[in-house]
Motif scaffolding. Structure first.
Motif, PDB file in Angstrom:
ATOM      1  N   ALA A 160       0.826  -1.214   0.000  1.00 13.75           N
ATOM      2  CA  ALA A 160       0.000   0.000   0.000  1.00 13.75           C
ATOM      3  C   ALA A 160       0.861   1.266   0.000  1.00 13.75           C
ATOM      4  CB  ALA A 160      -0.929  -0.011   1.208  1.00 13.75           C
ATOM      5  N   ARG A 161       2.177   1.086   0.123  1.00 14.73           N
ATOM      6  CA  ARG A 161       3.101   2.211   0.128  1.00 14.73           C
ATOM      7  C   ARG A 161       3.686   2.377  -1.275  1.00 14.73           C
ATOM      8  NH1 ARG A 161       2.461   5.397   3.778  1.00 14.73           N
ATOM      9  NH2 ARG A 161       4.649   6.030   3.679  1.00 14.73           N
ATOM     10  N   PRO A 162       4.337   3.494  -1.549  1.00 17.43           N
ATOM     11  CA  PRO A 162       4.804   3.701  -2.938  1.00 17.43           C
ATOM     12  C   PRO A 162       5.915   2.755  -3.393  1.00 17.43           C
ATOM     13  CG  PRO A 162       5.477   5.517  -1.492  1.00 17.43           C
ATOM     14  CD  PRO A 162       4.593   4.649  -0.686  1.00 17.43           C
ATOM     15  N   LEU A 163       5.928   2.526  -4.695  1.00 18.71           N
ATOM     16  CA  LEU A 163       7.062   1.860  -5.348  1.00 18.71           C
ATOM     17  C   LEU A 163       7.644   2.892  -6.300  1.00 18.71           C
ATOM     18  CD1 LEU A 163       8.747  -0.679  -6.323  1.00 18.71           C
ATOM     19  CD2 LEU A 163       7.080  -0.823  -8.150  1.00 18.71           C
ATOM     20  N   VAL A 164       8.894   3.232  -6.118  1.00 24.20           N
ATOM     21  CA  VAL A 164       9.524   4.219  -6.982  1.00 24.20           C
ATOM     22  C   VAL A 164      10.571   3.510  -7.847  1.00 24.20           C
ATOM     23  CG1 VAL A 164      10.958   6.295  -7.029  1.00 24.20           C
ATOM     24  CG2 VAL A 164       9.114   6.099  -5.368  1.00 24.20           C
ATOM     25  N   VAL A 165      10.452   3.690  -9.155  1.00 21.92           N
ATOM     26  CA  VAL A 165      11.372   3.032 -10.077  1.00 21.92           C
ATOM     27  C   VAL A 165      12.383   4.055 -10.595  1.00 21.92           C
ATOM     28  CG1 VAL A 165      11.549   1.818 -12.283  1.00 21.92           C
ATOM     29  CG2 VAL A 165       9.609   1.375 -10.764  1.00 21.92           C
ATOM     30  N   GLY A 171      14.688  13.940  -2.316  1.00 16.26           N
ATOM     31  CA  GLY A 171      14.968  13.101  -3.482  1.00 16.26           C
ATOM     32  C   GLY A 171      13.963  11.958  -3.589  1.00 16.26           C
ATOM     33  N   LEU A 172      14.184  11.094  -4.590  1.00 14.32           N
ATOM     34  CA  LEU A 172      13.252   9.981  -4.834  1.00 14.32           C
ATOM     35  C   LEU A 172      13.215   8.999  -3.666  1.00 14.32           C
ATOM     36  CD1 LEU A 172      14.071   9.321  -8.589  1.00 14.32           C
ATOM     37  CD2 LEU A 172      11.911  10.162  -7.646  1.00 14.32           C
ATOM     38  N   LEU A 173      14.373   8.812  -3.015  1.00 14.27           N
ATOM     39  CA  LEU A 173      14.388   7.859  -1.901  1.00 14.27           C
ATOM     40  C   LEU A 173      13.466   8.334  -0.778  1.00 14.27           C
ATOM     41  CD1 LEU A 173      18.167   6.979  -1.937  1.00 14.27           C
ATOM     42  CD2 LEU A 173      16.296   5.363  -2.257  1.00 14.27           C
ATOM     43  N   GLU A 174      13.508   9.633  -0.511  1.00 12.97           N
ATOM     44  CA  GLU A 174      12.613  10.149   0.532  1.00 12.97           C
ATOM     45  C   GLU A 174      11.154  10.006   0.133  1.00 12.97           C
ATOM     46  OE1 GLU A 174      13.514  13.886   2.807  1.00 12.97           O
ATOM     47  OE2 GLU A 174      15.368  13.743   1.634  1.00 12.97           O
ATOM     48  N   SER A 175      10.895  10.198  -1.178  1.00 12.73           N
ATOM     49  CA  SER A 175       9.499  10.075  -1.596  1.00 12.73           C
ATOM     50  C   SER A 175       9.030   8.617  -1.520  1.00 12.73           C
ATOM     51  CB  SER A 175       9.294  10.631  -3.007  1.00 12.73           C
ATOM     52  OG  SER A 175       9.937   9.804  -3.942  1.00 12.73           O
TER      53      SER A 175
END
Ligand SMILES: Nc1ncnc2c1ncn2[C@@H]1O[C@H](COP(=O)(O)OP(=O)(O)OP(=O)(O)O)[C@@H](O)[C@H]1O
Ligand SMILES: [Mg+2]
Length: 472
Positions: A199-204, A235-239
């Protein structure tokens, strides 16, 4: 034994204007396990048909208002799979024929032969049960062959699905290896979907092909004043905090970025570029690579501590040529997708097309297979994609042998046979190409293509001029 409305009993629609007949047939059907919808007029039946799906209908030909044939027509429109049995006191051949045209399964004269009716109803009931069972089995097979958008029936893929299913809930980090286009990103998506963070984000993030300095700020964010930004930005990792990040082509990361990444994976600490502050962060890192990372480790290009962290779970995707038994299933999957997207009535590929697909090289793996099929579906104009459309998308070296190779006796013979076959079909239909295509079971465009390939245009024109196609 009386079956109640439990949603699984087959449904019979009984339409009869005589109350005695209606009651008798309803009782009889109930005893055979049917749920009964009883109607005493045609319009009543039409109304009920809108609300309830019937599996079989017993329709008296002479019911008031719309009449039995009208009801049959309505049934055919609303529930094409519903079997209909027409009943009448005065058996007349014309209405029987009319009824059969409207899809009636049988025709019975009154008084009804109850043994025959029982036989019919039981066969409908058992057919239905059989079909339901078959659907359940098919759905089960489809479920096992498909796993979070991945299709695979080969033992390696089935095993991989099992591994993903088992490991996903316990994952901290993972490395997915495989050549380009083998489905690394899909595995990452499956790990995400089957894990506790779905249910949490997946960032590619694609780590290759991007300038490493740009990638660093992209991934880790930057402090106010750093990287030409007056305000700091994440950054993307934080998002992806609390979720999952997929770093494709992880082998391309510079040693500096690897060091930052290790802190994130190992200690859950992140430092934005240009800042000394540490952020707490909780991301699951899945990395992808098509390289042999161990070589980079020995050459000092990849940090061994990060490598061993990532490889706590390793999932390897074999190239498509090593799991050719997946090709027909992947093909069916992609054809279904394309047909729906293009709104074309394509149902599959021909046997020849499938043979060609299964035997091709697939340097670009599943991604290449997908694009070949997409292209073929764009070109296809019938219910089946042929080897011709598939061949066009394959790299020249991987196409099947051309049907007209110079000097090959057997192939020459084949094309001669094909020419004769087409010419004969044309002859039979007086030179009408549309009719010939229908007779040969191919689309008109497919026929035109064959005519062109076999260089038959001139022959046909000549024969036409000579009147050879007339008179048959
Ligand atoms: N098992 C599979 N079932 C269905 N589709 C698949 C499968 N494997 C790959 N695909 C499809 O093939 C394409 C490539 O997959 P994906 O992007 O996951 O590969 P990749 O290994 O990450 O490739 P690259 O190394 O080029 O980034 C996608 O369109 C994906 O949907
Ligand atoms: Mg990828």
């Amino acid at each position: 034994m009386e079956h109640t409305m439990n949603g699984t009993a087959p449904v019979v629609l009984v339409v009869d204007d005589e109350q005695v007949g209606l009651d008798m047939l309803s009782r009889f059907s109930r005893q055979l396990g049917f749920e009964v919808v009883a109607c005493s007029s045609g319009s009543d039946a039409m109304q009920r048909l809108r609300e309830r799906k019937a599996d079989v209908a017993l329709v008296d030909l002479h019911v008031p208002e719309v009449g039995g044939l009208g009801v049959l027509e309505a049934i055919r429109q609303a529930h094409p799979r519903c079997q209909a049995i027409l009943m009448t006191g005065v058996a007349s051949v014309e209405s029987a024929i009319e009824a059969v045209k409207l899809g009636a399964m049988d025709y019975m004269s009154k008084p009804i032969d109850l043994r025959r009716l029982e036989h019919l109803l039981v066969s409908v009931r058992d057919d239905l049960a059989c079909r339901r069972e078959l659907h359940a089995v098919e759905a089960d097979v489809a479920r096992r062959l498909e796993f979070h958008g991945m299709v695979g029936r080969s033992p390696v893929m089935q095993q991989l699905f099992g591994t993903v299913r088992r490991l996903a809930p316990h994952l901290r980090s993972a490395l997915v290896t495989g050549a380009r286009g083998t489905g690394k990103e899909l595995v990452a998506r499956a790990l995400h979907a089957a894990g506790t963070r779905h249910a949490r984000p997946l960032v590619v993030v694609d780590c290759g092909g991007v300038h490493q300095a740009g990638l660093e700020t992209e991934l880790f964010g930057c402090a106010p004043g750093a990287c030409h930004a007056t305000e700091g930005r994440p950054g993307l990792l934080e998002s992806a905090d609390g979720g999952v990040v997929f770093l494709d082509d992880v082998g391309e990361l510079s040693l500096g970025v690897q060091g930052r990444l290790l802190r994130v994976v190992e200690f859950g600490e992140l430092r934005r570029v240009g800042s000394l502050d540490l952020h707490r962060i909780d991301v699951q890192v899945i990395a992808g690579t098509e390289k042999k990372l161990e070589n980079d480790v020995s050459a000092g290009r990849f940090r061994s501590d990060l490598y061993s962290r990532l490889t706590s779970v390793q999932i390897a995707l074999p190239p498509l040529r090593d799991r050719r038994e997946d090709i027909p299933y992947l093909t069916a999957h992609f054809v279904r997708e394309c047909a729906a997207r293009l709104e074309k009535p394509i149902r599959g590929v021909t046997t020849e097309a499938e043979a060609l697909l299964v035997s091709s090289a697939w340097e670009g793996n599943v991604r290449e297979l997908r694009s070949v099929i997409e292209r073929a579906c764009l070109l296809a104009d019938g219910e089946f994609v042929t080897d011709w459309e598939i061949g066009l998308g394959l790299p020249p070296g991987h196409r099947a042998p051309s049907p007209l190779p110079a000097g090959n006796g057997e192939d020459h013979l084949l094309s001669t046979v094909e020419r004769e076959h087409i010419l004969r079909a044309l002859q039979r239909v007086g030179g009408n190409k549309k009719a010939a295509a229908r007779m040969l079971g191919v689309s008109r465009r497919a026929l035109y293509r064959r005519l062109e390939r076999l260089d038959l245009g001139a022959t046909i024109a000549r024969r036409k001029r000579a009147g050879a196609f007339l008179g048959e």
